[in-house]
Motif scaffolding. Structure first.
Motif, short mmCIF file in Angstrom:
data_model
loop_
_atom_site.label_atom_id
_atom_site.label_comp_id
_atom_site.label_asym_id
_atom_site.label_seq_id
_atom_site.Cartn_x
_atom_site.Cartn_y
_atom_site.Cartn_z
N PHE A 92 0.84 -1.21 0.00
CA PHE A 92 0.00 0.00 0.00
C PHE A 92 0.88 1.26 0.00
O PHE A 92 0.55 2.24 -0.67
CB PHE A 92 -0.97 0.00 1.18
CG PHE A 92 -2.19 -0.86 0.96
CD1 PHE A 92 -3.09 -0.56 -0.05
CD2 PHE A 92 -2.45 -1.96 1.76
CE1 PHE A 92 -4.22 -1.35 -0.27
CE2 PHE A 92 -3.57 -2.75 1.55
CZ PHE A 92 -4.46 -2.44 0.53
N ALA A 93 2.00 1.22 0.75
CA ALA A 93 2.93 2.37 0.72
C ALA A 93 3.47 2.55 -0.70
O ALA A 93 3.58 3.67 -1.21
CB ALA A 93 4.07 2.13 1.71
N TRP A 94 3.81 1.43 -1.31
CA TRP A 94 4.34 1.48 -2.69
C TRP A 94 3.30 2.08 -3.65
O TRP A 94 3.64 2.95 -4.47
CB TRP A 94 4.71 0.05 -3.12
CG TRP A 94 5.27 -0.06 -4.49
CD1 TRP A 94 6.59 0.10 -4.85
CD2 TRP A 94 4.55 -0.35 -5.70
NE1 TRP A 94 6.71 -0.06 -6.19
CE2 TRP A 94 5.50 -0.34 -6.74
CE3 TRP A 94 3.23 -0.61 -6.00
CZ2 TRP A 94 5.14 -0.59 -8.07
CZ3 TRP A 94 2.86 -0.85 -7.31
CH2 TRP A 94 3.81 -0.84 -8.34
N ALA A 95 2.04 1.66 -3.52
CA ALA A 95 0.99 2.17 -4.42
C ALA A 95 0.76 3.66 -4.21
O ALA A 95 0.57 4.43 -5.17
CB ALA A 95 -0.31 1.40 -4.20
N LEU A 96 0.79 4.11 -2.95
CA LEU A 96 0.58 5.54 -2.67
C LEU A 96 1.70 6.38 -3.31
O LEU A 96 1.44 7.49 -3.78
CB LEU A 96 0.54 5.77 -1.15
CG LEU A 96 -0.79 5.37 -0.50
CD1 LEU A 96 -0.62 5.15 1.00
CD2 LEU A 96 -1.86 6.44 -0.75
N LEU A 97 2.91 5.85 -3.34
CA LEU A 97 4.01 6.57 -3.98
C LEU A 97 3.98 6.43 -5.50
O LEU A 97 4.33 7.35 -6.23
CB LEU A 97 5.35 6.03 -3.46
CG LEU A 97 5.66 6.32 -1.99
CD1 LEU A 97 6.88 5.52 -1.55
CD2 LEU A 97 5.88 7.82 -1.78
N ARG A 98 3.52 5.28 -5.97
CA ARG A 98 3.56 5.00 -7.41
C ARG A 98 2.49 5.79 -8.18
O ARG A 98 2.71 6.19 -9.31
CB ARG A 98 3.37 3.48 -7.60
CG ARG A 98 3.36 3.01 -9.05
CD ARG A 98 4.71 3.22 -9.70
NE ARG A 98 4.68 2.87 -11.12
CZ ARG A 98 4.17 3.65 -12.07
NH1 ARG A 98 3.64 4.80 -11.76
NH2 ARG A 98 4.20 3.25 -13.33
N TRP A 99 1.31 5.97 -7.54
CA TRP A 99 0.22 6.67 -8.25
C TRP A 99 -0.32 7.82 -7.39
O TRP A 99 -1.46 7.78 -6.90
CB TRP A 99 -0.91 5.69 -8.59
CG TRP A 99 -0.48 4.63 -9.54
CD1 TRP A 99 -0.16 4.78 -10.86
CD2 TRP A 99 -0.31 3.23 -9.26
NE1 TRP A 99 0.22 3.57 -11.41
CE2 TRP A 99 0.14 2.61 -10.44
CE3 TRP A 99 -0.47 2.46 -8.11
CZ2 TRP A 99 0.41 1.25 -10.51
CZ3 TRP A 99 -0.20 1.11 -8.18
CH2 TRP A 99 0.23 0.52 -9.37
N PRO A 100 0.48 8.87 -7.22
CA PRO A 100 0.05 9.97 -6.36
C PRO A 100 -1.12 10.76 -6.96
O PRO A 100 -1.75 11.54 -6.25
CB PRO A 100 1.31 10.85 -6.26
CG PRO A 100 2.12 10.49 -7.46
CD PRO A 100 1.82 9.06 -7.77
N ALA A 101 -1.41 10.54 -8.24
CA ALA A 101 -2.45 11.36 -8.88
C ALA A 101 -3.82 10.68 -8.88
O ALA A 101 -4.78 11.24 -9.41
CB ALA A 101 -2.03 11.68 -10.31
N VAL A 102 -3.97 9.51 -8.26
CA VAL A 102 -5.31 8.90 -8.21
C VAL A 102 -6.18 9.77 -7.28
O VAL A 102 -5.65 10.55 -6.48
CB VAL A 102 -5.30 7.43 -7.71
CG1 VAL A 102 -4.53 6.54 -8.68
CG2 VAL A 102 -4.76 7.31 -6.30
N PRO A 103 -7.52 9.66 -7.38
CA PRO A 103 -8.38 10.51 -6.55
C PRO A 103 -8.02 10.42 -5.05
O PRO A 103 -7.62 9.36 -4.55
CB PRO A 103 -9.79 9.96 -6.81
CG PRO A 103 -9.69 9.36 -8.18
CD PRO A 103 -8.29 8.80 -8.28
N ARG A 104 -8.18 11.54 -4.37
CA ARG A 104 -7.80 11.61 -2.96
C ARG A 104 -8.54 10.57 -2.12
O ARG A 104 -7.98 10.00 -1.18
CB ARG A 104 -8.10 13.02 -2.43
CG ARG A 104 -7.60 13.25 -1.04
CD ARG A 104 -8.09 14.59 -0.55
NE ARG A 104 -7.42 15.01 0.68
CZ ARG A 104 -7.81 16.04 1.38
NH1 ARG A 104 -8.84 16.78 0.97
NH2 ARG A 104 -7.18 16.36 2.48
#
Ligand SMILES: [Fe+2]
Ligand SMILES: [Fe+2]
Length: 285
Positions: A92-104
């Motif tokens: 989940f940390a990886w995904a938050l860094l990988r796709w910072p532009a997904v909806p808040r």
């Protein structure tokens, strides 16, 4: 170590610090609006791990439910489930860094799930300690991290992540947590059974989050969950791996999965099974 100042630093600390305390330190940072996120470095493709937590490829089969009268087998089991949770924290940390532009709202959901996975990991570690063992005494399979190159290579971006982690690995955990809850209960280890029960309840929400966002990010599929999943799920993740040996349709309904998708997963067969090898899906395949 100072506490990370913001979401980016929090996620990087989980991936770049190798110790359990850093990885299990809860988030205390707000989720910034998408427009306030600066362009940043992509996340590392593997997490830092201290000695004893280093991952190896593959894993021995999980102890079978009937073996759990033996505390040593229960410890092996708890270590495996704890490490799955640790990998989920990191992913989940990886995904938050990988796709910072997904909806808040999706980033908020991922951060809330990350915090749940930290709690799950700690709950299993506490039970492991009660049995006189520690995670570092057990081998760590890289089963979840092994999926990252496939997610990275997918043209479907965050949808590939939602399909692989939420709708395959976490969906399968709906079944595994119930099987092992009952097995630990039968073995007389009620405290561990209650941990499996707690994790199961939270995983229902994580699967629901993934299903909801996969469909929101796949408007071209309308309400065709099977179509959206099959398009996005990165090989070798697949519907045949989204379940355990005892299939629980009720948990999936609670997660909001529709009848067609539930049936699709229930009847899915792995390529080995189709080839007649008869080997069931799962971490060991
Ligand atoms: Fe979890
Ligand atoms: Fe989860």
């Amino acid at each position: 170590m100072p506490a990370p100042a913001d979401l980016d630093a929090f996620c990087r600390a989980i991936l770049q610090r190798g110790d359990l305390a850093s990885k299990l330190s809860p988030p205390r940072c707000p989720v910034p609006p998408s427009e306030e996120i600066p362009a940043a470095e992509p996340p590392p493709s593997r997490p830092a791990r201290d000695p004893g937590l280093t991952m190896i490829g593959g894993a021995a089969p999980l102890p079978r439910p009937g073996q759990l009268a033996d505390p040593a087998q229960r410890a092996i089991c708890l270590a495996r489930f704890a490490h799955h949770e640790l990998m989920a924290v990191e992913l989940f940390a990886w995904a938050l860094l990988r796709w910072p532009a997904v909806p808040r709202d999706l980033r908020k959901g991922w951060l809330a799930a990350l915090a749940d996975e930290q709690i799950h990991c700690q709950l299993y570690l506490d039970r492991l300690e009660a049995l006189g063992s520690r995670l570092e005494e057990h081998p760590q399979s890289d089963y979840f991290w092994k999926q990252v190159p496939g997610i990275e290579a997918s043209p479907h971006g965050p949808r590939a992540f939602l399909a692989a982690l939420g709708l395959t690995l976490e969906q399968a955990n709906l079944d595994f947590t119930l099987v092992y809850r009952d097995a630990f209960r039968s073995a007389g280890d009620e405290a561990s059974a209650e941990v499996f029960e707690r994790v199961h309840a939270d995983e229902i929400r994580h699967v629901a989050l993934a299903a909801r966002w996969l469909m929101r990010l796949s408007p071209e599929h309308g309400d065709d969950t099977v179509g959206a999943y099959e398009e996005s799920v990165p090989y070798p993740m697949a519907a045949a791996r989204a379940k355990g040996r005892r299939f629980s349709p009720g948990a999936r309904r609670e997660a909001g999965l529709d009848a067609a998708f539930i049936e699709h997963v229930r009847t899915a067969r792995s390529s080995q099974e189709l080839a007649g090898a008869g080997r069931p899906p799962g971490e060991d395949s």
